[in-house]
Write an enzyme that holds these catalytic residues in place. Structure first.
Site, mmCIF file in Angstrom:
data_model
loop_
_atom_site.group_PDB
_atom_site.id
_atom_site.type_symbol
_atom_site.label_atom_id
_atom_site.label_comp_id
_atom_site.label_asym_id
_atom_site.label_seq_id
_atom_site.Cartn_x
_atom_site.Cartn_y
_atom_site.Cartn_z
ATOM 1 N N ASP A 124 3.363 -4.437 7.695
ATOM 2 C CA ASP A 124 2.082 -3.739 7.604
ATOM 3 C C ASP A 124 0.972 -4.777 7.777
ATOM 4 O O ASP A 124 0.701 -5.563 6.869
ATOM 5 C CB ASP A 124 1.993 -3.041 6.238
ATOM 6 C CG ASP A 124 0.613 -2.459 5.977
ATOM 7 O OD1 ASP A 124 -0.309 -2.665 6.793
ATOM 8 O OD2 ASP A 124 0.456 -1.800 4.936
ATOM 9 N N GLN B 138 -4.231 -5.314 6.708
ATOM 10 C CA GLN B 138 -5.220 -6.254 6.156
ATOM 11 C C GLN B 138 -5.127 -7.623 6.810
ATOM 12 O O GLN B 138 -5.875 -8.524 6.445
ATOM 13 C CB GLN B 138 -5.016 -6.395 4.638
ATOM 14 C CG GLN B 138 -5.263 -5.133 3.856
ATOM 15 C CD GLN B 138 -6.725 -4.708 3.848
ATOM 16 O OE1 GLN B 138 -7.634 -5.505 4.093
ATOM 17 N NE2 GLN B 138 -6.977 -3.432 3.588
ATOM 18 N N HIS C 24 0.869 -1.175 0.000
ATOM 19 C CA HIS C 24 0.000 0.000 0.000
ATOM 20 C C HIS C 24 0.912 1.233 0.000
ATOM 21 O O HIS C 24 2.026 1.195 0.540
ATOM 22 C CB HIS C 24 -0.848 -0.034 1.278
ATOM 23 C CG HIS C 24 -1.934 0.982 1.361
ATOM 24 N ND1 HIS C 24 -1.697 2.277 1.722
ATOM 25 C CD2 HIS C 24 -3.268 0.883 1.161
ATOM 26 C CE1 HIS C 24 -2.853 2.941 1.734
ATOM 27 N NE2 HIS C 24 -3.816 2.125 1.395
ATOM 28 N N CYS D 73 -4.767 2.454 -3.732
ATOM 29 C CA CYS D 73 -3.559 2.958 -3.056
ATOM 30 C C CYS D 73 -2.409 1.956 -3.143
ATOM 31 O O CYS D 73 -1.631 1.795 -2.194
ATOM 32 C CB CYS D 73 -3.840 3.316 -1.595
ATOM 33 S SG CYS D 73 -5.068 4.593 -1.407
ATOM 34 N N LYS E 204 -9.923 -1.194 10.412
ATOM 35 C CA LYS E 204 -9.955 -2.388 9.571
ATOM 36 C C LYS E 204 -10.153 -3.654 10.399
ATOM 37 O O LYS E 204 -10.137 -4.763 9.874
ATOM 38 C CB LYS E 204 -8.677 -2.471 8.742
ATOM 39 C CG LYS E 204 -8.568 -1.305 7.743
ATOM 40 C CD LYS E 204 -7.529 -1.556 6.705
ATOM 41 C CE LYS E 204 -7.109 -0.278 6.006
ATOM 42 N NZ LYS E 204 -8.039 0.126 4.949
HETATM 43 N N1 PLP Z 1 -1.805 -0.821 4.500
HETATM 44 C C1 PLP Z 1 -2.741 -1.546 3.884
HETATM 45 C C2 PLP Z 1 -2.405 -2.933 3.406
HETATM 46 C C3 PLP Z 1 -4.021 -1.013 3.698
HETATM 47 O O1 PLP Z 1 -4.947 -1.747 3.085
HETATM 48 C C4 PLP Z 1 -4.283 0.295 4.154
HETATM 49 C C5 PLP Z 1 -5.617 0.905 3.925
HETATM 50 O O2 PLP Z 1 -6.333 0.533 3.030
HETATM 51 C C6 PLP Z 1 -3.282 0.996 4.805
HETATM 52 C C7 PLP Z 1 -2.053 0.411 4.948
HETATM 53 C C8 PLP Z 1 -3.503 2.384 5.319
HETATM 54 O O3 PLP Z 1 -4.368 2.334 6.393
HETATM 55 P P1 PLP Z 1 -4.877 3.705 7.058
HETATM 56 O O4 PLP Z 1 -5.432 4.542 5.960
HETATM 57 O O5 PLP Z 1 -5.915 3.235 8.020
HETATM 58 O O6 PLP Z 1 -3.709 4.327 7.729
#
Ligand code: PLP
Length: 463
Positions: free
Chosen positions: A256, A259, A179, A420, A282
């Site tokens: 990260d 998900q 992401h 993203c 999430k």
């Molecule tokens: N990492 C992953 C794999 C995501 O799917 C997302 C959001 O869709 C994020 C990071 C960013 O999360 P946030 O916008 O809650 O900081």
């Protein structure tokens, strides 16, 4: 269920031996996958399973659904089918009540009050931290830093650890599945420190190329930024193995988990992750609250990244000293109601049979994958073994935004766009795709609604 790779997933599907041996399109030591066929697949699709694979094993999905009020509303005259869980999850009643109670009767700041409500809010806040520690498998709640979400967690590490530890010519390996929030913060700090961000490429099925990863690791590698589950491909990389390899070179690993945490149990100690990030929203909790886990010695060595209240020990114009971790990294008033909601969400989650919930999602993912394949002209992106229920696809001749808009008319919420994760889509020669993403409260009926609606989607806009 915690497995040696710390993913909590049972199969060995994420092991290095499972990767296709020659599908990567090697060019020297850097591998970039070139899509073999750009046109949507029209190959004979596997038949939809004749009898629905009804999730079993003690997971009562209808009982779970009763706890989520939003699942019982209509959108555009149809019962809502929520398949946008990758973007955010719905909230159980317990979370809504916890946030409401904080604002209705229990509002107070934390940590610095001498009155009853301050003590009560502080207790709930710190219990929220303990719940997050338990979710991640660390016995030490001080290894949990509250942040706004995954994005802020990565920025914190980049700005604090990165600024203190990166130098000219150092390398940060970032998987091509990341992401943007686990890529752009590294680009920012790399530019400042004259370090380099190096992509770890993908294989055609969405796995990370482990041969390329081994080739790329070197004593220049200072950090590996790695998703625990891709939001666009669904891939669950072999994080424990990749972390062990990185550690051989003295590199740190940031995982990260945005998900991951809602889909399968996580154990940061088994992964041996140096940092692990997730977003509350999430995992059935409110927006605006998230967690950065860091190994205690790393957090303690990190300089503050924001200054202000809460994070100090003593302040004078001559010298300011800082509070111990985690507070040193939590300047200002935190999202107290958010933590109350996070605490409720994690308590709710730990009250479920997680193994059964994961099995339910795995069966539903298999069912959805087979069912989507029956839709003429549908091309699924990413079919790595053991992937989570993220189903990203194209429909021949229809713009992804038009697909999402037509599904919305039938109350079906999916996402369309670049998710993203532009580099991940670019690896498939794409800029945009549709994504249906599953959660533990989704059902076979939800998938059938999606597939039925997709059969009727009209080719209104050229793809
Ligand atoms: N990492 C992953 C794999 C995501 O799917 C997302 C959001 O869709 C994020 C990071 C960013 O999360 P946030 O916008 O809650 O900081």
């Amino acid at each position: 269920m915690t497995t040696p790779d710390g993913s909590g997933r049972g199969s060995g599907a994420h092991g290095l031996a499972g990767r296709p041996p020659s599908a990567s399109g090697r060019t020297g030591t850097r591998l970039y996958w070139v899509p073999a066929a750009a046109s949507p697949s029209t190959a004979a699709a596997p038949a939809m399973p004749s009898a629905p694979v009804v999730p079993t094993g003690g997971f009562d999905v209808e009982a779970v659904r009763r706890e989520f009020p939003q699942l019982h509303r209509e959108v555009n005259g149809h019962p809502l089918v929520w398949l946008d869980n990758g973007a955010t999850t719905l909230k159980p009643r317990q979370v809504v009540e916890a946030v409401g109670e904080h604002y209705a009767t229990s509002t107070s700041n934390v940590h610095r009050g001498a009155h009853t409500l301050a003590r009560q809010a502080t207790r709930i806040y710190e219990e929220g931290r303990a719940e997050a520690a338990e979710l991640l498998g660390t016995p030490d709640p001080d290894e949990v830093v509250f942040v706004r979400g995954t994005t802020e967690a990565v920025n914190l590490v980049a700005q604090s650890w990165g600024r203190a530890n990166l130098g000219v010519g150092d390398e940060i390996l970032v998987s091509a599945a990341e992401h943007h929030s686990n890529l752009v913060p590294w680009q920012l700090i790399a530019k400042e420190k004259r370090a380099r961000v190096v992509p770890v490429p993908l294989l055609p099925d969405g796995q990370l190329d482990q041969d390329a990863y081994r080739d790329l690791l070197s004593h220049r590698t200072k950090l590996v930024a790695l998703t625990h589950a891709s939001n666009v491909l669904g891939t669950v990389p072999p994080v424990a193995e990749m972390t062990a390899l990185a550690h051989r070179y003295g590199a740190r690993v940031l995982v990260d988990g945005a998900q991951a945490v809602s889909h399968f149990p996580v154990d940061v100690k088994a992964l041996d992750a140096d940092f692990y990030a997730f977003s509350g929203h999430k995992v059935f909790a409110p927006t605006g609250i998230g967690v950065l886990y860091g190994k205690r010695d790393l957090l303690e060595a990190m300089p503050p990244w924001q200054g202000g209240g809460n994070m100090i020990d003593s302040v004078s114009f001559d010298e300011t000293t800082y509070a111990p971790v985690p507070h040193r990294l939590e300047a200002g008033t935190g999202h107290i109601a958010g933590v109350a909601g996070l605490r409720a969400a994690l308590r709710y989650l730990s009250g479920l049979d997680r193994q059964a919930a994961t099995a339910h999602e795995e069966q539903l993912t298999a069912y959805a994958t087979a069912a989507l394949a029956t839709v003429p002209g549908l091309r699924l992106i990413g079919d790595a073994p053991g992937k989570i229920g993220v189903l990203t696809f194209l429909l021949a001749g229809v713009d992804p935004m038009a697909v999402a808009a037509q599904l919305d008319q039938q109350g079906i919420a999916v996402r369309a766009g670049h998710h993203c994760a532009q580099p991940a889509l670019a690896a498939y020669g794409l800029q945009s795709a549709v994504r249906a993403s599953l959660a533990l409260y989704n059902t076979v009926q939800d998938v059938d609604s999606l597939v039925g609606a997709l059969q009727g989607v009209q080719a209104t806009t050229a793809a």
